[in-house]
Design a protein around this motif. Structure first.
Motif, PDB file in Angstrom:
ATOM      1  N   ASP A   4      47.175  47.541  27.890  1.00  0.00           N
ATOM      2  CA  ASP A   4      47.486  46.953  29.190  1.00  0.00           C
ATOM      3  C   ASP A   4      48.583  45.900  29.129  1.00  0.00           C
ATOM      4  O   ASP A   4      48.904  45.279  30.154  1.00  0.00           O
ATOM      5  CB  ASP A   4      46.222  46.319  29.799  1.00  0.00           C
ATOM      6  CG  ASP A   4      45.156  47.357  30.125  1.00  0.00           C
ATOM      7  OD1 ASP A   4      45.527  48.525  30.368  1.00  0.00           O
ATOM      8  OD2 ASP A   4      43.963  47.008  30.126  1.00  0.00           O
ATOM      9  N   HIS A  36      44.592  39.691  27.620  1.00  0.00           N
ATOM     10  CA  HIS A  36      43.920  40.795  26.931  1.00  0.00           C
ATOM     11  C   HIS A  36      43.290  40.377  25.606  1.00  0.00           C
ATOM     12  O   HIS A  36      42.963  41.226  24.776  1.00  0.00           O
ATOM     13  CB  HIS A  36      44.905  41.946  26.721  1.00  0.00           C
ATOM     14  CG  HIS A  36      45.699  42.276  27.952  1.00  0.00           C
ATOM     15  ND1 HIS A  36      45.100  42.587  29.156  1.00  0.00           N
ATOM     16  CD2 HIS A  36      47.039  42.301  28.178  1.00  0.00           C
ATOM     17  CE1 HIS A  36      46.040  42.810  30.070  1.00  0.00           C
ATOM     18  NE2 HIS A  36      47.219  42.637  29.501  1.00  0.00           N
ATOM     19  N   HIS A  94      47.983  45.758  22.976  1.00  0.00           N
ATOM     20  CA  HIS A  94      46.932  46.190  23.895  1.00  0.00           C
ATOM     21  C   HIS A  94      47.543  47.188  24.875  1.00  0.00           C
ATOM     22  O   HIS A  94      48.687  47.012  25.312  1.00  0.00           O
ATOM     23  CB  HIS A  94      46.351  44.985  24.647  1.00  0.00           C
ATOM     24  CG  HIS A  94      45.083  45.284  25.379  1.00  0.00           C
ATOM     25  ND1 HIS A  94      45.060  45.890  26.619  1.00  0.00           N
ATOM     26  CD2 HIS A  94      43.788  45.048  25.039  1.00  0.00           C
ATOM     27  CE1 HIS A  94      43.802  46.024  27.013  1.00  0.00           C
ATOM     28  NE2 HIS A  94      43.011  45.522  26.073  1.00  0.00           N
TER      29      HIS A  94
END
Length: 332
Positions: A27, A227, A25
């Motif tokens: 993030d 996430h 992900h």
């Protein structure tokens, strides 16, 4: 009525790799990777000590991504030395599909078939050098297996897979599965109103499928992954413990209805089933979870000689031999 239950205890040693493939992900940050380091350096060894204390260390299977084999060699060496079976679980816990973001990527494959083959070849080599023997078992990362995976596993000489759940408590021969195509609503209804071809007939080279599913694992309800949309992390461990007990007790009472000729033992009726459990060091290695795992494994062992813990390779070998003797290559 006699019972024979084979507990298929397993550990998916994902560690950092969980955040590189299926958990990739934009993030992701050091906090996420730190949880993977905990899994490799702390959680895995806590579980290993627990298994040794319960005399189970050589009666289970660890599915280990190649990335974990190379990143945590000392910890993996201890697992190998415990007598556990080592199965494959991808390299970087790769996703075969970019299914987490289908609108942007339109469900495209993440890996080509050649890349999938290269990953298997690399991980077979890693596991063979670690254990001294070629691995024969595979579990797809996040259970994401596709039509091309099965012939690849057969080509590389695997004996079993543990990614699917055509059944939840009986091993079965896994034949090639034809592609399943959802309706294309931009076309006339007559083009997509047809049944789904479920599977081809199994052959002598067909894998044995040792099923697993989300309700037999720890991570989704007991780990918070910032996430990942379907992670929880704050479910009381006693809820999961009771759910696992409920599953076991129902099968204890009713699995005989699905055992055909009484579990294959002729005149005497035998309730026979397997009971898969999937643990993760980053989840079951946590201090508030591992106590529940110990309670549950002790509860299973307390059923006596009718319940045994088995490595997946032993379940697959017995199932292949049973079907060979019976001349039975039927599917589920």
């Amino acid at each position: 009525m006699r019972h024979r239950v084979r507990v298929a205890l397993s550990v998916d040693f994902d560690a950092i790799s969980a955040h590189l493939g299926t958990g990739k992900h934009p993030d992701n940050n050091m906090s996420d990777y730190s949880a993977g380091i905990f899994a490799g350096k702390v959680g895995a060894l806590r579980l290993l000590r627990l298994f040794k204390r319960l005399n189970l260390a050589d009666k289970l299977t660890w599915f280990i991504p190649g990335h974990s084999m190379e990143t945590f060699p000392a910890e993996v060496k201890q697992i190998v030395e415990s007598g556990a079976e080592i199965g494959l679980h991808g390299y970087s816990h790769e996703s075969l599909f970019e299914g987490n973001r289908p609108k942007r990527l339109k469900g495209a494959y993440q890996m080509t078939e050649q890349q999938e083959s290269d990953v298997l070849e690399k991980c077979i080599d890693l596991a063979t050098r670690l254990t001294g023997k070629k691995p024969i078992g595979y579990r797809a990362p996040l259970y994401q297996i596709r039509e091309t995976t099965i012939p690849l596993l057969e080509r590389f000489g695997f004996e079993y897979d543990s990614s699917l759940t055509h059944h939840d408590s009986q091993p079965y021969p896994l034949p090639l599965i034809p592609p399943i195509h959802p309706p294309d609503f931009s076309k006339p209804a007559s083009t997509w109103m047809h049944p789904t071809p479920l599977m081809t007939s199994p052959t002598s080279s067909s894998l044995i499928e040792i099923p697993c599913n989300w309700y037999g694992e720890d991570e989704t309800p007991l780990s918070y992954l910032p996430h990942v949309n379907n992670s929880h992390g704050y479910v009381d461990v006693r809820v999961i413990e009771q759910m696992w007990k409920d599953r076991f007790l129902w099968l204890w009472d009713h699995a005989w209805e699905e055992c055909g000729d009484g579990g294959g033992l002729g005149r005497e009726r035998v309730t026979e089933f397997i009971f898969p459990i999937v643990l993760h060091p980053d989840t079951s290695g946590m201090a508030h979870v591992i106590g529940m795992v110990e309670r549950f494994l002790t509860w299973l062992a307390g059923w006596g000689h009718e319940v045994e813990f088995c490595r997946y390779e032993d379940i697959a070998s017995e199932e292949k031999e049973r079907r060979r003797v019976k001349g039975d290559e039927r599917g589920v």
